[in-house]
Structures are given as C-alpha cells and as structure tokens.
Design a protein around this motif. Structure first.
Motif, PDB file in Angstrom:
ATOM      1  N   ASP A  89       8.277  -2.731   8.760  1.00  0.00           N
ATOM      2  CA  ASP A  89       8.054  -1.831   9.903  1.00  0.00           C
ATOM      3  C   ASP A  89       7.004  -2.358  10.874  1.00  0.00           C
ATOM      4  O   ASP A  89       6.670  -1.694  11.849  1.00  0.00           O
ATOM      5  N   GLN A  90       6.456  -3.547  10.601  1.00  0.00           N
ATOM      6  CA  GLN A  90       5.304  -4.022  11.390  1.00  0.00           C
ATOM      7  C   GLN A  90       5.655  -4.282  12.861  1.00  0.00           C
ATOM      8  O   GLN A  90       4.824  -4.052  13.749  1.00  0.00           O
ATOM      9  N   SER A 106     -11.345 -10.335   6.482  1.00  0.00           N
ATOM     10  CA  SER A 106     -10.923 -10.085   5.098  1.00  0.00           C
ATOM     11  C   SER A 106      -9.821 -11.092   4.778  1.00  0.00           C
ATOM     12  O   SER A 106      -8.712 -10.994   5.300  1.00  0.00           O
ATOM     13  N   THR A 135       0.851  -1.189   0.000  1.00  0.00           N
ATOM     14  CA  THR A 135       0.000   0.000   0.000  1.00  0.00           C
ATOM     15  C   THR A 135       0.887   1.239   0.000  1.00  0.00           C
ATOM     16  O   THR A 135       1.035   1.914   1.024  1.00  0.00           O
ATOM     17  N   HIS A 136       1.523   1.500  -1.146  1.00  0.00           N
ATOM     18  CA  HIS A 136       2.387   2.670  -1.301  1.00  0.00           C
ATOM     19  C   HIS A 136       1.796   3.666  -2.291  1.00  0.00           C
ATOM     20  O   HIS A 136       1.724   4.860  -2.018  1.00  0.00           O
ATOM     21  N   TRP A 143     -12.436  -9.063   0.431  1.00  0.00           N
ATOM     22  CA  TRP A 143     -12.042  -7.640   0.528  1.00  0.00           C
ATOM     23  C   TRP A 143     -13.144  -6.889   1.249  1.00  0.00           C
ATOM     24  O   TRP A 143     -14.325  -7.190   1.048  1.00  0.00           O
ATOM     25  N   THR A 144     -12.775  -5.944   2.084  1.00  0.00           N
ATOM     26  CA  THR A 144     -13.785  -5.141   2.782  1.00  0.00           C
ATOM     27  C   THR A 144     -13.525  -3.654   2.509  1.00  0.00           C
ATOM     28  O   THR A 144     -12.393  -3.296   2.180  1.00  0.00           O
ATOM     29  N   THR A 165      -2.229  -6.154   2.280  1.00  0.00           N
ATOM     30  CA  THR A 165      -2.296  -6.486   0.856  1.00  0.00           C
ATOM     31  C   THR A 165      -1.214  -7.467   0.400  1.00  0.00           C
ATOM     32  O   THR A 165      -1.220  -7.906  -0.741  1.00  0.00           O
ATOM     33  N   HIS A 217      -1.885  -7.126  11.055  1.00  0.00           N
ATOM     34  CA  HIS A 217      -0.428  -7.333  10.918  1.00  0.00           C
ATOM     35  C   HIS A 217       0.328  -6.064  11.288  1.00  0.00           C
ATOM     36  O   HIS A 217       1.558  -6.033  11.210  1.00  0.00           O
ATOM     37  N   GLU A 239      -5.644   3.752  10.239  1.00  0.00           N
ATOM     38  CA  GLU A 239      -7.104   3.687  10.064  1.00  0.00           C
ATOM     39  C   GLU A 239      -7.798   3.215  11.349  1.00  0.00           C
ATOM     40  O   GLU A 239      -8.908   3.638  11.667  1.00  0.00           O
ATOM     41  N   TRP A 291       1.249   0.114   8.441  1.00  0.00           N
ATOM     42  CA  TRP A 291       1.008   1.472   8.918  1.00  0.00           C
ATOM     43  C   TRP A 291      -0.377   2.004   8.564  1.00  0.00           C
ATOM     44  O   TRP A 291      -1.037   2.672   9.358  1.00  0.00           O
ATOM     45  N   ASN A 292      -0.830   1.701   7.323  1.00  0.00           N
ATOM     46  CA  ASN A 292      -2.153   2.215   6.938  1.00  0.00           C
ATOM     47  C   ASN A 292      -3.233   1.640   7.843  1.00  0.00           C
ATOM     48  O   ASN A 292      -4.164   2.341   8.248  1.00  0.00           O
ATOM     49  N   SER A 293      -3.104   0.358   8.166  1.00  0.00           N
ATOM     50  CA  SER A 293      -4.110  -0.269   9.033  1.00  0.00           C
ATOM     51  C   SER A 293      -4.077   0.341  10.431  1.00  0.00           C
ATOM     52  O   SER A 293      -5.133   0.614  11.021  1.00  0.00           O
ATOM     53  N   THR A 309       5.401   6.569   3.611  1.00  0.00           N
ATOM     54  CA  THR A 309       4.021   6.100   3.800  1.00  0.00           C
ATOM     55  C   THR A 309       3.827   5.392   5.147  1.00  0.00           C
ATOM     56  O   THR A 309       2.757   4.835   5.397  1.00  0.00           O
TER      57      THR A 309
HETATM   58  C1  U2F Z   1       2.693  -2.526   3.412  1.00  0.00           C
HETATM   59  O1  U2F Z   1       1.450  -2.799   4.012  1.00  0.00           O
HETATM   60  P1  U2F Z   1       0.105  -3.500   3.528  1.00  0.00           P
HETATM   61  O2  U2F Z   1      -0.328  -2.984   2.226  1.00  0.00           O
HETATM   62  O3  U2F Z   1       0.156  -4.970   3.615  1.00  0.00           O
HETATM   63  O4  U2F Z   1      -0.884  -3.044   4.752  1.00  0.00           O
HETATM   64  P2  U2F Z   1      -1.405  -1.660   5.248  1.00  0.00           P
HETATM   65  O5  U2F Z   1      -0.362  -0.613   5.305  1.00  0.00           O
HETATM   66  O6  U2F Z   1      -2.084  -1.952   6.517  1.00  0.00           O
HETATM   67  O7  U2F Z   1      -2.465  -1.231   4.154  1.00  0.00           O
HETATM   68  C2  U2F Z   1      -3.520  -2.052   3.782  1.00  0.00           C
HETATM   69  C3  U2F Z   1      -4.530  -1.159   3.079  1.00  0.00           C
HETATM   70  O8  U2F Z   1      -5.460  -1.979   2.380  1.00  0.00           O
HETATM   71  C4  U2F Z   1      -6.785  -1.633   2.749  1.00  0.00           C
HETATM   72  C5  U2F Z   1      -6.664  -0.978   4.122  1.00  0.00           C
HETATM   73  C6  U2F Z   1      -5.300  -0.287   4.047  1.00  0.00           C
HETATM   74  O9  U2F Z   1      -5.443   1.024   3.533  1.00  0.00           O
HETATM   75  O10 U2F Z   1      -7.740  -0.097   4.338  1.00  0.00           O
HETATM   76  N1  U2F Z   1      -7.636  -2.827   2.816  1.00  0.00           N
HETATM   77  C7  U2F Z   1      -8.953  -2.704   2.486  1.00  0.00           C
HETATM   78  O11 U2F Z   1      -9.437  -1.622   2.157  1.00  0.00           O
HETATM   79  N2  U2F Z   1      -9.746  -3.832   2.537  1.00  0.00           N
HETATM   80  C8  U2F Z   1      -9.254  -5.045   2.905  1.00  0.00           C
HETATM   81  O12 U2F Z   1     -10.050  -6.019   2.918  1.00  0.00           O
HETATM   82  C9  U2F Z   1      -7.891  -5.159   3.276  1.00  0.00           C
HETATM   83  C10 U2F Z   1      -7.103  -4.024   3.219  1.00  0.00           C
HETATM   84  C11 U2F Z   1       3.751  -3.116   4.331  1.00  0.00           C
HETATM   85  F1  U2F Z   1       3.597  -4.486   4.399  1.00  0.00           F
HETATM   86  C12 U2F Z   1       3.639  -2.486   5.716  1.00  0.00           C
HETATM   87  O13 U2F Z   1       4.613  -3.040   6.552  1.00  0.00           O
HETATM   88  C13 U2F Z   1       3.779  -0.976   5.611  1.00  0.00           C
HETATM   89  O14 U2F Z   1       3.558  -0.390   6.878  1.00  0.00           O
HETATM   90  C14 U2F Z   1       2.781  -0.414   4.602  1.00  0.00           C
HETATM   91  C15 U2F Z   1       2.919   1.077   4.376  1.00  0.00           C
HETATM   92  O15 U2F Z   1       4.205   1.409   3.938  1.00  0.00           O
HETATM   93  O16 U2F Z   1       2.894  -1.097   3.327  1.00  0.00           O
END
Ligand code: U2F
Length: 452
Positions: free
Chosen positions: A370-371, A302, A18-19, A328-329, A276, A346, A354, A349-351, A140
């Motif tokens: 970074d998790q 999800s 999610t970049h 997907w949600t 993702t 997990h 949010e 950061w985006n999760s 991000t």
């Molecule tokens: C990488 O992270 P990810 O993409 O695996 O995970 P998140 O940063 O948490 O972002 C997931 C996004 O997908 C969306 C959710 C987030 O915006 O709202 N989503 C959704 O809308 N519906 C779903 O069913 C599932 C997800 C990396 F792995 C991390 O370590 C980093 O922190 C991150 C940011 O750099 O990128």
C-alpha cells in the motif's frame, strides 16, 4: 456504558510487518474498557514474544498470549526468498488458528463470544458464522487501500488491457487522483495468483460479511472513501490514530535518540526510517547519505546493522557530529520531538499515521504493497509531503526534496496542512470525537451489547 461480566474474545493476529502490534494496541484499549472480558491473543510465538515484550504485564492482565503453529516444517531450510515465512504461515491457515482456538476453549472452559482478527483473515467470516458470534476485522492500513481490495474485481474489469500507469481510478468514489501505478501488486499487475494476492482478493470479497470493519484512521482523513465503505459494509469504525488515542505510557531509548534530538533547533532534523520489513538498495542508501552530507542536514537514521554495512565507514566518521545512525528508535516520541522537521519514509501506514500525529511533513520513497497509495495521499491529496524525482533516492533528487520541505513556500504549506490534519486527528480521539464515538460502538459489538 454497561459491559457484561462474561465474554471471551479470540483475537487472531497476522505475525508479519507491523500488523500484530496495532491489533494488540486495539485489544489493550478494549480490554482496559472492559476488564471483565477475557481476550486470547492468537499469534505466532515469535511475534507474540516481540509485541508483548514492549508492554508491561500490568497493561494486559485480561489478555492472554496464545501461540499458533507458524507452518514452518521441522528441519526446514529457508531459501532466502523474502516471502517464504509468510507463505508458509498462509498455508498453515486456518488450521493453525482452529487448532489453537479448540485448545483455548478447552483450557479456559469458556466459549468464544467474538472474533477480532486482522482483516487479512477472510476465513474468519465463515468461522464466526459457524460459531454464531460477531466478526470484527481490523484493517491496519488506510481506508483508501482497503477500498482498493474491495473494488479489485471492478478495477480488473475496468482497467483490463490499459497499459498506461497514469490512468486514474476515477470510477471509484474518492479515487480521482489515484493512478494504476499506485496500486499494490496483485490487484492488476504482478502475480494475481500468488498466495498473498489471493488472500487480499478473498478479503475484499469477505468484508461485507464482517459485523464491523475497524481501522487505524479517523473519518475526517478520508470522508468520501469512508462514506462509500459505509454504504457497502455493515459497520465501518475508524477508531484511530491509535498513537493519539492511546499513547504509550513508557518507552525505551537505549541509543539516547531523544537526548540527541533535544540538542537541536526546532524543525531542523531529518528523521529516516523504512519500517520493519525493507531496506532500500545499497546504491540508494549511498545516494541518500551523500545528499544528507551535502545539504548539511542534522539527521537521525533508524537503520538495521545489516543495512548499515552499505554506508561507507568514512561517511559515518565524517558525519558523526552531524548525524546519528541507530538500529531502532522510539519512533512515536521521535516524531513528537519539536526538532524533527522532516520524516524520510517508505510510507508504511503506521509511519504515515505517526507522522501526522507528530505534525511532521514527509519525503516518501514507497516500495511495495500500500506504500505507493499512501505516498500519493501524502503528496498529492493531503499535500503534507514530497516525493522524489524519478521515485528513487538519487543525490540530486534527495537534495531537491529536502530543499522543498525545509526551505520553500511549498514546504511551509505542507507544514501548515499537516498541522490542520493533526488537529483533526486530535479532535477525532477527543471526548466527543468521531473515533471516540466509534470506539464506544466497537466496544459494544465486541462485548456483545450491540444488536447485530
Ligand atoms: C508494513 O509496514 P512496516 O512495518 O514496514 O512499516 P510501518 O507501517 O510504517 O510501521 C513501522 C512501525 O515500526 C515502528 C514505527 C511504526 O509503528 O513507529 N518503528 C519504531 O518504533 N522504531 C524504528 O526505529 C522503526 C520503526 C507494510 F510494509 C506497509 O506497507 C503497511 O502499510 C504496514 C501496515 O499494514 O505494514
């Protein structure tokens, strides 16, 4: 604020995880505040198709998607290595971006006046200097994790030979509670020479050359680290959380998640998602399923169909009224729904961001990058979530973590703490909030109105 009539911002996206999505969100915020600027969004064709499909054409009238070479040779047969596509893209950089930039300038007849890039792209420092334009980098993830990459050389020399994973990084401002074992691979452990590790190292070294570092965070979430970053970089602009600053106007919910959530009691549902990229290993998925069933917690999960195969059909049937498993949600809306009481995540950061925006405490099971840092911040620093005994999903450990969040005094406190953080986040994006002020500065930089 006065913004010029001309200007062409080249936006360079990293097409994995999610970049690209948060970079596009920021680009949309900038473009709607400066409708006379032209934005060219350079990204792989696949990622462009994905991120632009989620928004309406009216929402990106002055943003043009431009596809760059993804570095995958014709007839390439993938070996199945998870980082293969990423490494091929890294190998194609910066040539692929340079080629597309030439095309974009030739096709539009307007030169580039600003580079806005994923901060991974260390080479943008020289690119921007050659063009004589500002370089704005978007990180991000959290301020803490970018700080780790800026301090990589210090961490490597200070922690050389130290084997204890619990050793803290108390020699870095704001990191008293962060341990060696929380660091992303490629800083002191793992393959330091891997292309991804090298990219992050180079990024940390190039960052002081950036005109501005923007982040999807808010100053109040990590004041010590923000202050330290400000002392080291030309400009640090926390402009998030993006989801509160610019909530999406519409969303799709093909599986009826929100309707399902609306039928549940307040704060009673566990929401599960692992972002993702990754899927927990089958034994952990099964343990997690057993814990949810034993605890009788309503759940919304999800889970991609390929991973769903690991859940026993009998489990899915037995829990068909207790839970809902979908591929997907609409996560933002899910986390804002009052029925959600915990987010099992997990800690991407985006999760995390949010979940804060939704005021939902978390149970963190970090895997990589970074998790682990994010999980440490959530559990020990902000105290808005729980970790798992032993760090992985087991039936008893997950049941315990659910009990803590749903039924203990500690869980109550987490809910209060996250409420306070949510209120600060809302303030930051409010009329006179820190993120709003920073956004105005960013707009000046990007549109060429700021002295640089
Ligand atoms: C990488 O992270 P990810 O993409 O695996 O995970 P998140 O940063 O948490 O972002 C997931 C996004 O997908 C969306 C959710 C987030 O915006 O709202 N989503 C959704 O809308 N519906 C779903 O069913 C599932 C997800 C990396 F792995 C991390 O370590 C980093 O922190 C991150 C940011 O750099 O990128």
């Amino acid at each position: 604020m006065q913004v010029p009539n001309e200007g062409h911002v080249a936006v360079l996206a990293f097409p994995f995880g999610t970049h690209a999505a948060p970079l596009l969100t920021l680009t949309r915020c900038l473009s709607s505040s400066a409708p006379n600027l032209r934005f060219s969004f350079l990204n792989s064709a696949k990622s462009n198709a994905k991120v632009f499909s989620k928004i309406k054409p009216d929402d990106y009238r002055n943003i043009k998607p431009c596809n760059v070479d993804n570095g995958i040779p014709e007839d390439h047969v993938f070996s199945g290595h998870p980082l293969e596509a990423v490494e091929l893209f890294l190998r194609a950089m910066p040539r692929n971006f340079e080629n597309e930039l030439k095309e974009v300038v030739a096709n539009t007849g307007t030169k580039i006046t600003c580079l806005l890039t994923d901060s991974f792209f260390w080479f943008a420092a020289d690119m921007a200097a050659e063009m004589g334009v500002p370089w704005v980098a978007l990180w991000t993830a959290s301020p803490c994790s970018v700080s780790v990459h800026m301090y990589t050389d210090v961490i490597r020399s200070t922690m050389k030979g130290i084997e204890n994973g619990d050793q803290t990084l108390d020699f870095i401002p704001g990191m008293n509670t962060i341990c060696a074992k929380d660091l992303p691979e490629g800083v002191i452990h793992g393959n330091l020479d891997a292309p991804f590790s090298q990219m992050l190292h180079k990024m940390g070294l190039a960052m002081p050359k950036a005109t501005a570092l923007a982040m999807n965070a808010f100053e109040e979430i990590d004041p010590t680290i923000t202050k330290d970053l400000k002392s080291k970089l030309k400009m640090v602009l926390n402009v998030g959380p993006f989801d509160l600053a610019s909530p999406p106007k519409s969303y799709s919910d093909d599986s009826g998640c929100i309707r399902w959530l609306d039928c549940h009691e307040p704060a009673s549902v566990a929401y599960l998602s692992f972002g993702t990229i990754l899927t927990p290993p089958p034994n952990e998925l099964i343990a997690l399923a057993q814990a949810l069933e034993a605890q009788k917690v309503p759940f919304l999960w999800s889970l991609r169909d390929t991973s769903k195969l690991h859940l026993l059909e009998a489990f899915l049937q037995r829990t068909s009224t207790q839970g809902k498993v979908v591929p997907w949600t609409p996560q933002l809306q899910v986390l804002e729904n009052s029925s959600v009481g915990v987010f099992i995540t997990h800690a991407g950061w985006n999760s995390v961001s949010e979940s804060i925006a939704g005021g939902v405490p978390m149970i963190c099971r970090p895997f990589f990058a970074d998790q682990m840092l994010n999980s440490r911040l959530v559990v020990d620093i902000w105290q808005i979530g729980a970790s798992l005994e032993g760090g992985t999903f087991t039936k008893s450990g997950t049941m315990r973590a659910l009990e803590i969040v749903f039924s203990s005094e500690k869980g109550k406190k987490m809910k209060e703490n996250i409420g306070v953080l949510k209120a600060k986040a809302k303030m930051a994006v409010g009329e006179n909030g820190s993120s709003t002020k920073n956004f105005k500065t960013l707009l000046k930089v990007v549109s060429g109105c700021e002295e640089i």
